[in-house]
Design a protein around this motif. Structure first.
Motif, mmCIF file in Angstrom:
data_model
loop_
_atom_site.group_PDB
_atom_site.id
_atom_site.type_symbol
_atom_site.label_atom_id
_atom_site.label_comp_id
_atom_site.label_asym_id
_atom_site.label_seq_id
_atom_site.Cartn_x
_atom_site.Cartn_y
_atom_site.Cartn_z
ATOM 1 N N GLY A 183 6.980 12.951 -4.947
ATOM 2 C CA GLY A 183 7.050 13.517 -3.606
ATOM 3 C C GLY A 183 5.728 13.474 -2.863
ATOM 4 O O GLY A 183 5.417 14.378 -2.088
ATOM 5 N N LEU A 184 4.956 12.409 -3.065
ATOM 6 C CA LEU A 184 3.637 12.315 -2.444
ATOM 7 C C LEU A 184 3.754 11.858 -0.996
ATOM 8 O O LEU A 184 4.561 10.989 -0.664
ATOM 9 N N ALA A 185 2.943 12.420 -0.141
ATOM 10 C CA ALA A 185 2.931 12.050 1.270
ATOM 11 C C ALA A 185 1.634 12.517 1.889
ATOM 12 O O ALA A 185 0.897 13.320 1.305
ATOM 13 N N VAL A 186 1.332 12.014 3.082
ATOM 14 C CA VAL A 186 0.155 12.456 3.838
ATOM 15 C C VAL A 186 0.619 12.933 5.204
ATOM 16 O O VAL A 186 1.648 12.498 5.724
ATOM 17 N N GLY A 187 -0.145 13.841 5.800
ATOM 18 C CA GLY A 187 0.192 14.380 7.103
ATOM 19 C C GLY A 187 -0.084 13.383 8.221
ATOM 20 O O GLY A 187 -1.036 12.597 8.158
ATOM 21 N N ALA A 188 0.753 13.417 9.249
ATOM 22 C CA ALA A 188 0.615 12.485 10.367
ATOM 23 C C ALA A 188 -0.725 12.636 11.069
ATOM 24 O O ALA A 188 -1.344 11.652 11.478
ATOM 25 N N ASN A 189 -1.207 13.861 11.219
ATOM 26 C CA ASN A 189 -2.484 14.062 11.899
ATOM 27 C C ASN A 189 -3.648 13.529 11.086
ATOM 28 O O ASN A 189 -4.633 13.027 11.642
ATOM 29 N N ASP A 190 -3.558 13.629 9.761
ATOM 30 C CA ASP A 190 -4.592 13.040 8.915
ATOM 31 C C ASP A 190 -4.560 11.517 9.015
ATOM 32 O O ASP A 190 -5.604 10.863 9.089
ATOM 33 N N ALA A 191 -3.355 10.938 8.999
ATOM 34 C CA ALA A 191 -3.234 9.487 9.157
ATOM 35 C C ALA A 191 -3.804 9.054 10.507
ATOM 36 O O ALA A 191 -4.479 8.020 10.618
ATOM 37 N N GLU A 192 -3.561 9.853 11.531
ATOM 38 C CA GLU A 192 -4.098 9.555 12.863
ATOM 39 C C GLU A 192 -5.626 9.516 12.832
ATOM 40 O O GLU A 192 -6.256 8.610 13.411
ATOM 41 N N LEU A 193 -6.250 10.475 12.150
ATOM 42 C CA LEU A 193 -7.709 10.525 12.101
ATOM 43 C C LEU A 193 -8.285 9.308 11.391
ATOM 44 O O LEU A 193 -9.309 8.749 11.812
ATOM 45 N N VAL A 194 -7.645 8.884 10.305
ATOM 46 C CA VAL A 194 -8.141 7.705 9.598
ATOM 47 C C VAL A 194 -7.935 6.454 10.445
ATOM 48 O O VAL A 194 -8.824 5.588 10.535
ATOM 49 N N LEU A 195 -6.773 6.323 11.085
ATOM 50 C CA LEU A 195 -6.547 5.180 11.975
ATOM 51 C C LEU A 195 -7.613 5.133 13.073
ATOM 52 O O LEU A 195 -8.133 4.061 13.409
ATOM 53 N N CYS A 198 0.835 -1.198 0.000
ATOM 54 C CA CYS A 198 0.000 0.000 0.000
ATOM 55 C C CYS A 198 0.865 1.241 0.000
ATOM 56 O O CYS A 198 1.920 1.276 0.650
ATOM 57 N N VAL A 199 0.427 2.266 -0.735
ATOM 58 C CA VAL A 199 0.982 3.608 -0.600
ATOM 59 C C VAL A 199 -0.171 4.554 -0.288
ATOM 60 O O VAL A 199 -1.304 4.347 -0.746
ATOM 61 N N LEU A 200 0.128 5.570 0.490
ATOM 62 C CA LEU A 200 -0.851 6.592 0.857
ATOM 63 C C LEU A 200 -0.599 7.860 0.056
ATOM 64 O O LEU A 200 0.557 8.245 -0.145
ATOM 65 N N VAL A 201 -1.672 8.492 -0.375
ATOM 66 C CA VAL A 201 -1.568 9.703 -1.187
ATOM 67 C C VAL A 201 -2.557 10.748 -0.669
ATOM 68 O O VAL A 201 -3.450 10.424 0.121
ATOM 69 N N PRO A 202 -2.431 12.003 -1.102
ATOM 70 C CA PRO A 202 -3.242 13.079 -0.516
ATOM 71 C C PRO A 202 -4.726 13.075 -0.849
ATOM 72 O O PRO A 202 -5.477 13.829 -0.235
ATOM 73 N N SER A 203 -5.188 12.266 -1.809
ATOM 74 C CA SER A 203 -6.616 12.245 -2.142
ATOM 75 C C SER A 203 -6.917 11.020 -2.986
ATOM 76 O O SER A 203 -6.008 10.343 -3.483
ATOM 77 N N GLY A 204 -8.205 10.744 -3.176
ATOM 78 C CA GLY A 204 -8.589 9.648 -4.049
ATOM 79 C C GLY A 204 -8.175 9.892 -5.484
ATOM 80 O O GLY A 204 -7.751 8.973 -6.191
ATOM 81 N N LEU A 205 -8.288 11.144 -5.948
ATOM 82 C CA LEU A 205 -7.876 11.462 -7.317
ATOM 83 C C LEU A 205 -6.367 11.286 -7.480
ATOM 84 O O LEU A 205 -5.900 10.836 -8.534
ATOM 85 N N THR A 206 -5.594 11.608 -6.446
ATOM 86 C CA THR A 206 -4.153 11.378 -6.518
ATOM 87 C C THR A 206 -3.850 9.893 -6.655
ATOM 88 O O THR A 206 -2.906 9.506 -7.343
ATOM 89 N N ALA A 207 -4.657 9.049 -6.006
ATOM 90 C CA ALA A 207 -4.468 7.603 -6.144
ATOM 91 C C ALA A 207 -4.652 7.178 -7.601
ATOM 92 O O ALA A 207 -3.872 6.389 -8.142
ATOM 93 N N ILE A 208 -5.683 7.701 -8.238
ATOM 94 C CA ILE A 208 -5.936 7.401 -9.647
ATOM 95 C C ILE A 208 -4.780 7.883 -10.506
ATOM 96 O O ILE A 208 -4.291 7.166 -11.390
ATOM 97 N N ALA A 209 -4.316 9.111 -10.271
ATOM 98 C CA ALA A 209 -3.215 9.667 -11.055
ATOM 99 C C ALA A 209 -1.924 8.892 -10.826
ATOM 100 O O ALA A 209 -1.157 8.648 -11.771
ATOM 101 N N ASN A 210 -1.671 8.483 -9.575
ATOM 102 C CA ASN A 210 -0.465 7.726 -9.266
ATOM 103 C C ASN A 210 -0.411 6.435 -10.071
ATOM 104 O O ASN A 210 0.626 6.057 -10.624
ATOM 105 N N VAL A 211 -1.548 5.756 -10.168
ATOM 106 C CA VAL A 211 -1.615 4.509 -10.943
ATOM 107 C C VAL A 211 -1.315 4.769 -12.408
ATOM 108 O O VAL A 211 -0.479 4.086 -13.029
ATOM 109 N N ALA A 212 -1.998 5.747 -12.982
ATOM 110 C CA ALA A 212 -1.822 6.028 -14.407
ATOM 111 C C ALA A 212 -0.387 6.439 -14.732
ATOM 112 O O ALA A 212 0.204 5.965 -15.712
#
Length: 402
Positions: free
Chosen positions: A245-257, A77-91
């Motif tokens: 250079g994709l990444a997600v913020g620690a506080n956002d990851a905390e909220l999802v966890l 798994c990789v984490l990205v800043p949005s669902g659209l970024t996930a789509i773009a990362n794949v393409a």
């Protein structure tokens, strides 16, 4: 004795390591400290065995990635800043100039926009196929096709395709198959094992997920994930992820966890309320059609029934208002709603509504969808009785204005 300002930065105290709590710790870092130059040179973040720089992961993001793999049945798994970024990362990881991509005509709209607005500029072509006709997909795969997107259920109109048939066509033709799994969320079906008991397992190659929706659940976090079981595919996705250079913020990851532990409860609560409202809407003369995979008359219901748990159908439904009502009248219906707020996204506690101009979104009017103006509802966690009353008063307002 060092100066006080130095002591505040290089204080010798370290808290004991044996601390456990219900929620994982939140680690924020750009710089990661190494004990020695040798350790710095030996560490490799790519397999999660070490930490080298905050951009590539921390204990917080590693834990979220692993839990998401468990949720969706994947391995990497990789984490990205949005669902659209996930789509773009794949393409961007899989396509190059001269390649082509196929998307269903009912795909998430920004996926099409990304293809038309960015991929086309780089010489990557995109065609659409009819998600409800596997033969159409098979006919449109060519020697240049490198990626096929599938979606279940379809965006806005919620048709449910014969997902195993679409995936099997891709596998037989040697084309990577990627699923936007935001609707299913890992709870409705296992994207990597669509036909349990078969060997080898039939499943998609990649699952992209907008964690903004059900995994977050609060309507306050933007995040996405890309999951696969294939190590070679993961390396390509991971390499592009790093280069961008994709990444997600620690506080956002905390909220999802924090939200993952209640995700199944929320998903099924959304689902139950949505079915109640969808069934009620089938009795309203103003609605020419109600679209929800669990309704027998909704396109693809039989496919949903075969693939999904019968208590898993997410919190979305759409209605097609009879063609006698003008766009202005439909807009007035949406404006008259009090609890359903006008806004994009879904999966949060608040119910939402958006009218769509379906004709402008599709190559042709979808088969099996009634003529009229489409309105999509995202059902939140309010009282279903109150939501039904809100729909009733807005309908009354619209009909009285005719």
């Amino acid at each position: 004795m060092p100066d006080l300002t130095t002591q505040l930065i290089h204080h010798p105290y370290q808290p004991p390591a044996d601390f456990a709590a219900p929620q994982p710790g939140v680690f924020k870092a750009s710089t990661v400290i190494f004990p020695s130059v040798a350790a710095m040179r030996e560490r490799d973040w790519k397999d999660k065995s070490a930490f080298t720089y905050g951009l590539h992961g921390t204990p917080t993001t590693y834990q979220l990635e692993e839990r998401l793999c468990s949720l969706e049945g994947g391995t990497y798994c990789v984490l990205v800043p949005s669902g659209l970024t996930a789509i773009a990362n794949v393409a961007l990881a899989l396509l190059k100039t001269g390649d082509s991509m196929l998307v269903p005509d009912n795909v998430y709209g920004p996926n099409k926009s990304f293809a038309d607005g960015q991929l086309a500029r780089w010489g990557i072509s995109t065609q659409v196929y009819d998600a409800m006709d596997p033969a159409d997909l098979a006919a449109k795969i060519t020697d240049t096709t490198r990626l096929v997107w599938v979606e279940a259920a379809g965006s806005v109109t919620l048709e449910f395709p014969d997902l195993p048939a679409l995936v099997r066509i891709c596998h037989d033709r040697g084309v990577v198959c990627a699923l936007d799994n935001t609707w299913g969320a890992g709870l409705a079906f296992n994207p990597f094992d669509l036909l349990p008991g078969t060997s080898p397992a039939l499943g998609v190659d990649i699952s992209a997920h907008a964690l903004t929706k059900y995994p977050s659940g609060g309507g306050d976090v933007l995040m996405g994930s890309v999951i696969t079981r294939d190590p070679a595919l993961h390396r390509k996705i991971q390499r592009t992820h790093m280069h961008l250079g994709l990444a997600v913020g620690a506080n956002d990851a905390e909220l999802v966890l924090r939200s993952l532990s209640s995700m199944a409860l929320r998903y099924h609560a959304h689902d139950a309320a949505t079915r109640t409202l969808a069934r009620w809407c089938t009795q309203q003369p103003a609605f020419a059609q109600v679209l929800h995979p669990a309704l027998p008359d909704s396109p693809g219901h039989a496919h949903w029934l075969t693939l999904c748990r019968t208590d898993a159908a997410a919190g979305l439904f759409s209605v097609v208002l009879d063609a006698q009502y003008t766009v202005a009248q439909v807009d007035a219906f949406c404006d008259a709603l009090q609890l359903f707020k006008i806004g994009y996204s879904w999966g949060g506690p608040m119910s939402l509504v958006v009218p769509y101009e379906l004709a402008s979104m599709r190559k042709k009017w979808p088969t099996g969808i009634a003529q009229g103006t489409l309105v999509r509802f995202a059902v939140g966690l309010e009282s279903v009785t109150d939501l039904q009353a809100d729909l009733a008063q807005a309908l009354q307002h619209m009909v009285a204005s005719c």
